[in-house]
Design a protein around this motif. Sequence first.
Motif, PDB file in Angstrom:
ATOM      1  N   MET A 100       0.835  -1.213   0.000  1.00  0.00           N
ATOM      2  CA  MET A 100       0.000   0.000   0.000  1.00  0.00           C
ATOM      3  C   MET A 100       0.865   1.256   0.000  1.00  0.00           C
ATOM      4  SD  MET A 100      -3.082  -0.299  -0.328  1.00  0.00           S
ATOM      5  CE  MET A 100      -3.726  -1.944  -0.598  1.00  0.00           C
ATOM      6  N   ARG A 147       1.952   4.640   1.203  1.00  0.00           N
ATOM      7  CA  ARG A 147       1.695   5.349   2.449  1.00  0.00           C
ATOM      8  C   ARG A 147       1.191   6.763   2.144  1.00  0.00           C
ATOM      9  NH1 ARG A 147       5.388   5.963   7.853  1.00  0.00           N
ATOM     10  NH2 ARG A 147       4.790   8.093   8.233  1.00  0.00           N
ATOM     11  N   THR A 148       0.048   7.139   2.723  1.00  0.00           N
ATOM     12  CA  THR A 148      -0.481   8.490   2.543  1.00  0.00           C
ATOM     13  C   THR A 148       0.251   9.410   3.515  1.00  0.00           C
ATOM     14  OG1 THR A 148      -2.600   7.418   2.248  1.00  0.00           O
ATOM     15  CG2 THR A 148      -2.613   9.802   2.364  1.00  0.00           C
ATOM     16  N   PRO A 171      -1.206  14.791   7.581  1.00  0.00           N
ATOM     17  CA  PRO A 171      -1.238  16.258   7.422  1.00  0.00           C
ATOM     18  C   PRO A 171      -0.009  16.943   8.022  1.00  0.00           C
ATOM     19  CG  PRO A 171      -3.295  15.443   8.397  1.00  0.00           C
ATOM     20  CD  PRO A 171      -2.420  14.248   8.205  1.00  0.00           C
ATOM     21  N   TRP A 172       0.556  16.356   9.090  1.00  0.00           N
ATOM     22  CA  TRP A 172       1.679  17.014   9.765  1.00  0.00           C
ATOM     23  C   TRP A 172       3.008  16.834   9.041  1.00  0.00           C
ATOM     24  CZ3 TRP A 172      -1.614  13.505  12.180  1.00  0.00           C
ATOM     25  CH2 TRP A 172      -1.143  12.205  12.328  1.00  0.00           C
ATOM     26  N   LYS A 217       4.607  19.609   3.479  1.00  0.00           N
ATOM     27  CA  LYS A 217       5.442  20.820   3.477  1.00  0.00           C
ATOM     28  C   LYS A 217       4.750  21.886   2.634  1.00  0.00           C
ATOM     29  CE  LYS A 217       9.149  19.162   5.692  1.00  0.00           C
ATOM     30  NZ  LYS A 217       8.283  18.452   6.668  1.00  0.00           N
ATOM     31  N   ARG A 218       4.583  23.070   3.227  1.00  0.00           N
ATOM     32  CA  ARG A 218       3.953  24.155   2.478  1.00  0.00           C
ATOM     33  C   ARG A 218       4.898  25.349   2.395  1.00  0.00           C
ATOM     34  NH1 ARG A 218      -1.481  22.937   1.904  1.00  0.00           N
ATOM     35  NH2 ARG A 218      -2.245  21.478   3.461  1.00  0.00           N
ATOM     36  N   GLU A 219       4.943  25.955   1.217  1.00  0.00           N
ATOM     37  CA  GLU A 219       5.741  27.164   1.033  1.00  0.00           C
ATOM     38  C   GLU A 219       4.800  28.346   1.048  1.00  0.00           C
ATOM     39  OE1 GLU A 219       8.715  27.348  -2.379  1.00  0.00           O
ATOM     40  OE2 GLU A 219       7.499  25.553  -2.775  1.00  0.00           O
ATOM     41  N   LEU A 220       5.316  29.519   1.451  1.00  0.00           N
ATOM     42  CA  LEU A 220       4.513  30.729   1.387  1.00  0.00           C
ATOM     43  C   LEU A 220       4.997  31.521   0.173  1.00  0.00           C
ATOM     44  CD1 LEU A 220       2.211  31.894   3.045  1.00  0.00           C
ATOM     45  CD2 LEU A 220       3.872  33.226   4.328  1.00  0.00           C
ATOM     46  N   LEU A 221       4.093  31.730  -0.800  1.00  0.00           N
ATOM     47  CA  LEU A 221       4.461  32.399  -2.051  1.00  0.00           C
ATOM     48  C   LEU A 221       4.016  33.858  -2.005  1.00  0.00           C
ATOM     49  CD1 LEU A 221       3.109  29.453  -4.200  1.00  0.00           C
ATOM     50  CD2 LEU A 221       5.517  29.876  -3.665  1.00  0.00           C
ATOM     51  N   GLY A 276     -10.245  19.772  22.356  1.00  0.00           N
ATOM     52  CA  GLY A 276     -10.184  19.264  20.987  1.00  0.00           C
ATOM     53  C   GLY A 276     -10.438  17.785  20.877  1.00  0.00           C
ATOM     54  N   GLY A 277     -11.669  17.367  21.056  1.00  0.00           N
ATOM     55  CA  GLY A 277     -12.019  15.967  20.825  1.00  0.00           C
ATOM     56  C   GLY A 277     -11.883  15.119  22.061  1.00  0.00           C
ATOM     57  N   THR A 278     -12.931  14.398  22.394  1.00  0.00           N
ATOM     58  CA  THR A 278     -12.921  13.573  23.594  1.00  0.00           C
ATOM     59  C   THR A 278     -11.888  12.463  23.474  1.00  0.00           C
ATOM     60  OG1 THR A 278     -14.699  12.304  22.645  1.00  0.00           O
ATOM     61  CG2 THR A 278     -15.310  13.937  24.278  1.00  0.00           C
ATOM     62  N   LEU A 279     -11.374  12.064  24.592  1.00  0.00           N
ATOM     63  CA  LEU A 279     -10.359  11.022  24.676  1.00  0.00           C
ATOM     64  C   LEU A 279     -10.853  10.057  25.755  1.00  0.00           C
ATOM     65  CD1 LEU A 279      -7.475  10.198  23.794  1.00  0.00           C
ATOM     66  CD2 LEU A 279      -6.589  11.710  25.521  1.00  0.00           C
ATOM     67  N   PRO A 281      -5.936  18.893  23.553  1.00  0.00           N
ATOM     68  CA  PRO A 281      -5.758  20.342  23.421  1.00  0.00           C
ATOM     69  C   PRO A 281      -6.898  21.081  24.118  1.00  0.00           C
ATOM     70  CG  PRO A 281      -5.583  19.247  21.287  1.00  0.00           C
ATOM     71  CD  PRO A 281      -6.151  18.253  22.250  1.00  0.00           C
ATOM     72  N   PHE A 294      -8.917  21.253  15.714  1.00  0.00           N
ATOM     73  CA  PHE A 294      -8.482  20.021  16.381  1.00  0.00           C
ATOM     74  C   PHE A 294      -9.453  18.876  16.099  1.00  0.00           C
ATOM     75  CE2 PHE A 294      -6.373  23.145  19.208  1.00  0.00           C
ATOM     76  CZ  PHE A 294      -5.079  22.678  19.070  1.00  0.00           C
ATOM     77  N   LEU A 295     -10.749  19.202  16.092  1.00  0.00           N
ATOM     78  CA  LEU A 295     -11.752  18.154  15.886  1.00  0.00           C
ATOM     79  C   LEU A 295     -11.567  17.475  14.536  1.00  0.00           C
ATOM     80  CD1 LEU A 295     -14.966  19.848  17.371  1.00  0.00           C
ATOM     81  CD2 LEU A 295     -13.352  18.331  18.502  1.00  0.00           C
ATOM     82  N   LEU A 303      -0.801  23.753  10.818  1.00  0.00           N
ATOM     83  CA  LEU A 303      -0.881  22.735   9.762  1.00  0.00           C
ATOM     84  C   LEU A 303      -1.820  23.154   8.627  1.00  0.00           C
ATOM     85  CD1 LEU A 303      -0.983  19.430  11.859  1.00  0.00           C
ATOM     86  CD2 LEU A 303       0.996  20.555  10.827  1.00  0.00           C
ATOM     87  N   VAL A 318       0.533  33.665  -0.197  1.00  0.00           N
ATOM     88  CA  VAL A 318      -0.385  32.522  -0.248  1.00  0.00           C
ATOM     89  C   VAL A 318       0.400  31.227  -0.071  1.00  0.00           C
ATOM     90  CG1 VAL A 318      -2.136  31.348  -1.632  1.00  0.00           C
ATOM     91  CG2 VAL A 318      -1.751  33.792  -1.958  1.00  0.00           C
ATOM     92  N   SER A 375       1.343  27.295  -0.541  1.00  0.00           N
ATOM     93  CA  SER A 375       1.262  26.395  -1.693  1.00  0.00           C
ATOM     94  C   SER A 375       0.228  25.298  -1.429  1.00  0.00           C
ATOM     95  CB  SER A 375       2.633  25.773  -1.967  1.00  0.00           C
ATOM     96  OG  SER A 375       3.070  25.067  -0.826  1.00  0.00           O
TER      97      SER A 375
END
Lengths: 78, 257
Positions: free
Chosen positions: A1, A3-4, A7-8, A11-15, A73-76, B6, B19-20, B166, B194, B196
């Motif tokens: 498979m 690997r996806t 989100p963390w 890598k994002r650039e600021l243009l 942020g979300g129950t645990l 959090p 967070f959710l 993020l 902006v 990417s």
Amino acid sequence: MPRTIPPWEIKRELLTKAENTTNPKYGHTPSERPAKEYIQYGTINLDKPAGPTSHEVAAWVKKIMHLSTIGHGGTLEA
Amino acid sequence: MTGILPITLEDATKVVQVFLYGGKEYVCVMKLHGDVKEEQIKPVLKEFEDEIYQRPPLRSSVKRQLRTRRIYYIDYLEVDGRNVLFKVGCEAGTYIRKLCFDIGEILGVGAHMQELRRTRSGPFTETSATRVTLHDVAYWFGEWEEKKDEAILHKFIEPMENALVLLPKIVVRDSAVDALCHGANLTAPGVLSVGSGIEKGSILGIFTLKGEAVALAKALASTEEMLDLKHGAVAGLQRVLMPRGTYPRVWKTGSGA
């Protein structure tokens, strides 16, 4: 498979579209907010203990710090 | 269960949705109901690194219909008898208890979740320098009340902007800020830079040049289009985070003032 990427790991650039400056008379860099605002716009990276619910833990923080509003942020839970 | 929870204070509670819907990471102890060799466990864990189907459990707060969740990775850590320790990175709303049950079915012996610890919620991790316990919060807040030294607050509170790192971002000029605080959509002339990878529909953060969060918004154009556009709306406001009047009002009113 394949690997996806989580989100963390994205890598994002600021243009740049245009250059400008900001007036120091207004607002604050987040880390330089005055104490009251620093709390009011603050978050806590809390390590929840076993036992109490997320809701109870949040309520305790609210009480300890005499706050009017709190969120979590979300129950645990089990 | 223990781990990263959090907490948003007062007005920062407006960012709680980030967070959710943000990804999570857990360390989990799964208890097998029979003996399985270590070499057999590892490939089965890898099989679950995919889009998986889950039906929410009986005791849950959402509608019990089959839904998909993305497992980013499952890293096998160790096995001790019938206890299997692994780390899992997943999309928000993944049921780890269900995942353990399903892994047990594939292994053929059955399994259940024994212990769970959340090691990440969005950008917040257990290895961060600002991670605190309830005791720490009580202690540092007491210190702050006694000494009123702002450095103490920085030991256990992070600006809400840290919750948004993020998300893709747009930086706007000072003159665009107050209209956004009043709920107006972001238009092209206000945009300075902006991030990417923005696509139409992406949730993003709008920031000032000082790095303050102004609002959460939904992209109405891609990164490339935003860089090209001379006028028109580029992001629709979802949640205003900054109070009105923080920056001066420079936009014109309907009466032509």
